[in-house]
Scaffold this motif. Structure first.
Motif, mmCIF file in Angstrom:
data_model
loop_
_atom_site.group_PDB
_atom_site.id
_atom_site.type_symbol
_atom_site.label_atom_id
_atom_site.label_comp_id
_atom_site.label_asym_id
_atom_site.label_seq_id
_atom_site.Cartn_x
_atom_site.Cartn_y
_atom_site.Cartn_z
ATOM 1 N N GLY A 216 0.812 -1.215 0.000
ATOM 2 C CA GLY A 216 0.000 0.000 0.000
ATOM 3 C C GLY A 216 0.844 1.263 0.000
ATOM 4 O O GLY A 216 0.333 2.348 -0.254
ATOM 5 N N ALA A 217 2.148 1.107 0.259
ATOM 6 C CA ALA A 217 3.028 2.271 0.312
ATOM 7 C C ALA A 217 3.090 3.017 -1.010
ATOM 8 O O ALA A 217 3.314 4.227 -1.034
ATOM 9 N N LEU A 218 2.905 2.336 -2.150
ATOM 10 C CA LEU A 218 3.008 3.001 -3.446
ATOM 11 C C LEU A 218 2.023 4.154 -3.539
ATOM 12 O O LEU A 218 2.387 5.274 -3.925
ATOM 13 N N LEU A 219 0.775 3.902 -3.192
ATOM 14 C CA LEU A 219 -0.254 4.939 -3.285
ATOM 15 C C LEU A 219 -0.019 6.026 -2.241
ATOM 16 O O LEU A 219 -0.176 7.216 -2.518
ATOM 17 N N ALA A 220 0.368 5.620 -1.039
ATOM 18 C CA ALA A 220 0.598 6.593 0.028
ATOM 19 C C ALA A 220 1.739 7.542 -0.321
ATOM 20 O O ALA A 220 1.760 8.692 0.137
ATOM 21 N N MET A 221 2.680 7.082 -1.152
ATOM 22 C CA MET A 221 3.814 7.917 -1.542
ATOM 23 C C MET A 221 3.602 8.573 -2.901
ATOM 24 O O MET A 221 4.551 9.005 -3.541
ATOM 25 N N ASN A 222 2.346 8.644 -3.354
ATOM 26 C CA ASN A 222 1.984 9.318 -4.596
ATOM 27 C C ASN A 222 2.666 8.696 -5.812
ATOM 28 O O ASN A 222 2.938 9.371 -6.810
ATOM 29 N N GLY A 223 2.919 7.392 -5.741
ATOM 30 C CA GLY A 223 3.506 6.702 -6.885
ATOM 31 C C GLY A 223 2.467 6.224 -7.873
ATOM 32 O O GLY A 223 2.816 5.651 -8.911
ATOM 33 N N SER A 224 1.199 6.415 -7.573
ATOM 34 C CA SER A 224 0.092 6.024 -8.437
ATOM 35 C C SER A 224 -1.106 6.863 -8.021
ATOM 36 O O SER A 224 -1.184 7.317 -6.877
ATOM 37 N N MET A 225 -2.032 7.084 -8.930
ATOM 38 C CA MET A 225 -3.230 7.842 -8.579
ATOM 39 C C MET A 225 -4.280 6.949 -7.925
ATOM 40 O O MET A 225 -4.958 7.353 -6.987
ATOM 41 N N ALA A 240 -5.440 0.163 3.235
ATOM 42 C CA ALA A 240 -5.962 1.531 3.351
ATOM 43 C C ALA A 240 -5.855 2.019 4.787
ATOM 44 O O ALA A 240 -5.441 3.152 5.049
ATOM 45 N N MET A 241 -6.231 1.179 5.729
ATOM 46 C CA MET A 241 -6.138 1.536 7.141
ATOM 47 C C MET A 241 -4.687 1.823 7.540
ATOM 48 O O MET A 241 -4.398 2.791 8.253
ATOM 49 N N CYS A 242 -3.766 0.998 7.077
ATOM 50 C CA CYS A 242 -2.371 1.129 7.504
ATOM 51 C C CYS A 242 -1.681 2.340 6.890
ATOM 52 O O CYS A 242 -0.706 2.838 7.448
ATOM 53 N N PRO A 481 -20.920 -4.291 0.691
ATOM 54 C CA PRO A 481 -19.828 -3.387 0.310
ATOM 55 C C PRO A 481 -19.335 -2.624 1.537
ATOM 56 O O PRO A 481 -20.125 -2.263 2.411
ATOM 57 N N ALA A 482 -18.027 -2.395 1.585
ATOM 58 C CA ALA A 482 -17.435 -1.764 2.767
ATOM 59 C C ALA A 482 -16.268 -0.878 2.349
ATOM 60 O O ALA A 482 -15.457 -1.267 1.492
ATOM 61 N N GLY A 483 -16.192 0.296 2.950
ATOM 62 C CA GLY A 483 -15.133 1.242 2.625
ATOM 63 C C GLY A 483 -14.386 1.703 3.856
ATOM 64 O O GLY A 483 -14.820 1.495 4.994
ATOM 65 N N VAL A 484 -13.252 2.348 3.617
ATOM 66 C CA VAL A 484 -12.384 2.847 4.692
ATOM 67 C C VAL A 484 -12.244 4.351 4.573
ATOM 68 O O VAL A 484 -12.000 4.885 3.488
ATOM 69 N N ILE A 485 -12.404 5.031 5.707
ATOM 70 C CA ILE A 485 -12.207 6.473 5.782
ATOM 71 C C ILE A 485 -11.162 6.777 6.858
ATOM 72 O O ILE A 485 -11.355 6.429 8.034
ATOM 73 N N PRO A 486 -10.044 7.410 6.501
ATOM 74 C CA PRO A 486 -9.080 7.844 7.519
ATOM 75 C C PRO A 486 -9.646 9.019 8.302
ATOM 76 O O PRO A 486 -10.311 9.890 7.727
ATOM 77 N N VAL A 487 -9.401 9.036 9.600
ATOM 78 C CA VAL A 487 -9.972 10.075 10.458
ATOM 79 C C VAL A 487 -8.897 11.043 10.948
ATOM 80 O O VAL A 487 -8.969 12.246 10.715
ATOM 81 N N ARG A 488 -7.895 10.529 11.607
ATOM 82 C CA ARG A 488 -6.819 11.379 12.131
ATOM 83 C C ARG A 488 -5.663 10.489 12.555
ATOM 84 O O ARG A 488 -5.806 9.266 12.663
ATOM 85 N N PRO A 489 -4.493 11.071 12.841
ATOM 86 C CA PRO A 489 -3.383 10.268 13.334
ATOM 87 C C PRO A 489 -3.529 9.934 14.825
ATOM 88 O O PRO A 489 -4.253 10.618 15.559
#
Length: 568
Positions: A216-225, A240-242, A481-489
């Motif tokens: 998942g690091a690729l997306l988090a580091m803007n390596g893919s849209m 997504a959670m991590c 169907p289930a999705g993930v939403i980040p909230v805060r650190p």
């Protein structure tokens, strides 16, 4: 006489050499920027940066000097629709966009080992063809013209391995594309890379003997849209959670799944538990941008897909909250009690929603059938006894990754009678769980539109310490169907140092979960700055409604209530 090396060692060395050769020399990082333990496969498995703590590498793409200022802007400034519009409107060339994202993906890989197959050369060729077509005809190839995307290694891409981290499947390129790959390319999207997976596809950390950690690091580091993954136990939602991303586990039949390599006997998913495909992205809007193009077309390209509804993004729509939109808060699955920071983040989200006009928040009592889901999902995943996968692993002399050792063993395949009984239990659970979507009070009853619950009963843990998947696998079993939403650190106040949990222990999974909070067995400060997220669930086949619920909840959480956008 020295012992002979297992067969997989030489194969892994060849594969790593081929992977390195796919990264141009001018895109390679100096050794001093690469975290300790990431310079070789053997080191990464035993000493990777996330094994005992976290190393923040997110600033390196901006500071290493490999990306030009224009490429930094391209890879950081735009959302999906904005980037596509910039290319189709002539502001940006697809070739420049794809080169910027390929370079960023190469950097991300060197820092996190997130790629299995860099497709940079063919991606740049496709981008040039897109530019030529636009210049020649004045029209884009499709609604996702030039969009850089990545796909999980399981998706077959013609001429490229789908080794899924197993040496037994290396250097056996696919003969044709998976249906989703064909669909994405027909829409104008450009697949720039395939991303790493866990050994056996059955653990929570993307670690194997062929490619080592990272995904998942690729997306988090803007390596893919946008990244496309699959999910049977949480393999979209957990990355997504991590990584603090948005994930979308679709219903069965909404996103083409066929044409993948899973290391399983062919057809297993049709008789056991059916995995599904879906996107990971950096916003709800980006998820909607790709799903709006995929869902209505899926039945035309995927034999496993059904007609689906998703309004065209060209149709303006108000983001006003529907009147009496009801969100249920489900605090536990009844098998593993969430740790305090997970309970706290659920309550914070509930409070944000209570302050949102038009939204009613209700508590969902634990459905009696929900605690049965994790065990049943696990039994359905293992209907074949694991023989085929273990044959692939053991045939090359590979050992199981640490998390799998003691957890994965050969067993007898189920008989037809045994399988039928499990599916009958599933039917009964599905029937009982339908009641969760009606909230009754002393004066009335109403339909629950969406449910917010944990993704996991703990914060983002260190490698090999992820505990329970019941909060994710249950909704595959039920096909919700289930999705993930980040909230805060995770912040200092979440630590609650000196305070332990006093709730009764529910069982072995719950006991293991307590070890992730017990100050005698973990330093809670390891969770600091990691993302805290929630899961959003809607009833079966309500995928568009899931997007709507995620949009409402995300705006409430981010303090954007009342804001609208012109297009969904």
């Amino acid at each position: 006489m020295a012992a002979q090396e297992p067969a997989y060692v030489a194969i892994a060395q060849r594969k790593q050499a081929a992977l390195l050769a796919a990264i141009p020399a001018e895109w390679r990082l100096p050794a001093h920027l690469i975290p300790a333990g990431m310079l070789s496969p053997a080191e990464s498995i035993t000493e990777g940066p996330n094994r005992y703590g976290r190393v923040n590498v997110t600033e390196i793409p901006r500071t290493c000097g490999i990306l030009t200022p224009k490429e930094l802007e391209i890879t950081e400034k735009y959302d999906v629709r904005g980037l596509v519009s910039a290319m189709t409107g002539g502001k940006l060339k697809a070739e420049d966009v794809i080169r910027g994202f390929c370079k960023r993906a190469a950097i991300a890989h060197q820092l996190t080992r997130c790629l299995t197959e860099p497709l940079f050369d063919r991606a740049l060729r496709q981008a040039k063809e897109l530019d030529d077509h636009l210049q020649r005809t004045g029209t884009p190839v499709g609604p996702l013209h030039g969009l850089p995307v990545s796909v999980k290694d399981t998706f077959c891409v013609e001429g490229v391995d789908s080794s899924i981290g197993l040496s037994a499947l290396a250097f056996k390129p696919a003969r044709k594309n998976a249906a989703l790959v064909d669909l994405l390319q027909s829409l104008g999207a450009v697949i720039i890379a395939k991303t790493n997976v866990p050994q056996t596809l059955a653990t929570l950390d993307s670690c194997n003997h062929l490619f080592v950690p990272g995904e998942g690091a690729l997306l988090a580091m803007n390596g893919s849209m946008v990244g496309f993954g699959t999910d049977i136990g949480g393999s979209i939602r957990i990355p997504a959670m991590c990584q603090g991303l948005y994930g979308f586990k679709s219903s069965e039949g909404r996103v083409p799944y066929g044409g993948q390599e899973g290391g399983q006997i062919e057809g297993k998913g049709r008789i056991s538990l059916q995995p599904v495909a879906g996107p990971l992205a950096r916003s709800v809007a980006d998820i909607a941008a790709v799903m709006a193009e995929i869902v209505p077309r899926a039945e035309l390209v995927g034999e496993d897909c059904i007609p689906g509804y998703w309004p065209s993004p060209s149709v303006p729509a108000s983001l006003a909250v529907p009147r009496n939109f009801t969100v249920g808060i489900l605090k536990t699955d009844g098998v593993v009690t969430p740790l305090p920071p997970i309970t706290r983040i659920l309550e914070e989200v509930a409070n944000h929603l209570r302050r949102t006009p038009g939204v009613e928040v209700v508590d969902i009592p634990l459905p009696p059938a929900l605690p049965k889901c994790q065990g049943l999902a696990g039994r359905l995943m293992g209907v074949d006894g694991g023989a085929h996968m273990l044959d692939l692993i053991e045939g090359q002399g590979e050992s199981l990754m640490p998390w799998l050792q003691g957890r994965m063993k050969r067993g007898p395949a189920l008989t037809i009678d045994q399988l039928a009984k499990l599916q009958a239990q599933r039917t009964q659970i599905e029937r009982e769980m339908m009641q969760m979507w009606t909230h009754s009070s002393s004066s009335s009853s109403r339909q629950v539109d969406a449910i917010v619950c944990p993704i996991a009963p703990h914060p983002v843990p260190q490698i090999d310490r992820y505990n329970a998947v019941g909060y994710t696998s249950a909704f595959v079993l039920l096909d919700y169907p289930a999705g993930v939403i980040p909230v805060r650190p995770f912040v200092e106040s979440d630590l609650e140092l000196g305070r332990e949990m006093n709730d009764p222990v529910l069982g072995s999974w719950d006991q293991a979960n307590r070890q992730l909070w017990n100050e005698k067995t973990v330093d809670r400060r390891v969770y600091l700055d990691s993302p805290l997220s929630v899961q959003v669930v809607t009833p079966k086949q309500r995928d568009y409604e899931l997007f709507q619920a995620m949009e409402i909840i995300d705006r409430a959480v981010q303090g954007r209530v009342g804001q609208t956008t012109s297009k969904l």
